[in-house]
Design a protein around this motif. Sequence first.
Motif, PDB file in Angstrom:
ATOM      1  N   VAL A  39       6.447  -3.689   2.182  1.00  0.00           N
ATOM      2  CA  VAL A  39       6.075  -5.109   2.270  1.00  0.00           C
ATOM      3  C   VAL A  39       7.199  -6.045   1.831  1.00  0.00           C
ATOM      4  O   VAL A  39       7.096  -7.252   2.015  1.00  0.00           O
ATOM      5  CB  VAL A  39       4.810  -5.402   1.439  1.00  0.00           C
ATOM      6  N   SER A  72       3.667 -15.586   7.375  1.00  0.00           N
ATOM      7  CA  SER A  72       2.996 -14.394   6.837  1.00  0.00           C
ATOM      8  C   SER A  72       3.775 -13.796   5.664  1.00  0.00           C
ATOM      9  O   SER A  72       3.490 -12.695   5.228  1.00  0.00           O
ATOM     10  CB  SER A  72       2.829 -13.348   7.938  1.00  0.00           C
ATOM     11  N   GLN A  73       4.789 -14.545   5.188  1.00  0.00           N
ATOM     12  CA  GLN A  73       5.606 -14.069   4.070  1.00  0.00           C
ATOM     13  C   GLN A  73       5.659 -15.143   2.993  1.00  0.00           C
ATOM     14  O   GLN A  73       5.509 -16.330   3.276  1.00  0.00           O
ATOM     15  CB  GLN A  73       7.025 -13.757   4.542  1.00  0.00           C
ATOM     16  N   LYS A  88      10.631  -7.797   2.289  1.00  0.00           N
ATOM     17  CA  LYS A  88      11.334  -8.151   3.520  1.00  0.00           C
ATOM     18  C   LYS A  88      12.834  -8.380   3.371  1.00  0.00           C
ATOM     19  O   LYS A  88      13.543  -8.468   4.367  1.00  0.00           O
ATOM     20  CB  LYS A  88      10.692  -9.413   4.136  1.00  0.00           C
ATOM     21  N   LYS A 125      -0.094 -10.314   1.585  1.00  0.00           N
ATOM     22  CA  LYS A 125      -1.298  -9.515   1.786  1.00  0.00           C
ATOM     23  C   LYS A 125      -1.776  -8.962   0.442  1.00  0.00           C
ATOM     24  O   LYS A 125      -0.985  -8.882  -0.506  1.00  0.00           O
ATOM     25  CB  LYS A 125      -1.078  -8.417   2.812  1.00  0.00           C
ATOM     26  N   GLU A 130       5.520  -9.667   2.299  1.00  0.00           N
ATOM     27  CA  GLU A 130       4.394  -9.976   3.171  1.00  0.00           C
ATOM     28  C   GLU A 130       3.273 -10.527   2.309  1.00  0.00           C
ATOM     29  O   GLU A 130       3.051 -10.061   1.191  1.00  0.00           O
ATOM     30  CB  GLU A 130       3.893  -8.716   3.883  1.00  0.00           C
TER      31      GLU A 130
END
Length: 83
Positions: free
Chosen positions: A74, A46-47, A76, A15, A13
């Motif tokens: 986070v 978003s990745q 994936k 972030k 992710e």
Amino acid sequence: MSWKTHTLSVLVEDKPGVLADITRILADQQISIDAMIQREPAEGESQTDIIMLTHVTREKNVDAAIVKIEALPVVKKKVIRLR
């Protein structure tokens, strides 16, 4: 004991703090990063992938780090490792 460099690709992710979490795991396993790329995610995504090349290190340390990295919420997908 097997000592080599490794290339790791991790889909995460996008972030704050994700890279810090991953590098802390690597440091805890005595793994040093030689080079790293983290691209900006595509529009609407978003990745992103983080790709790291390690210095020469023990394979068992990389194995242990991968298990811990894959356990992060986070992350994936399974970590891709190239030897």
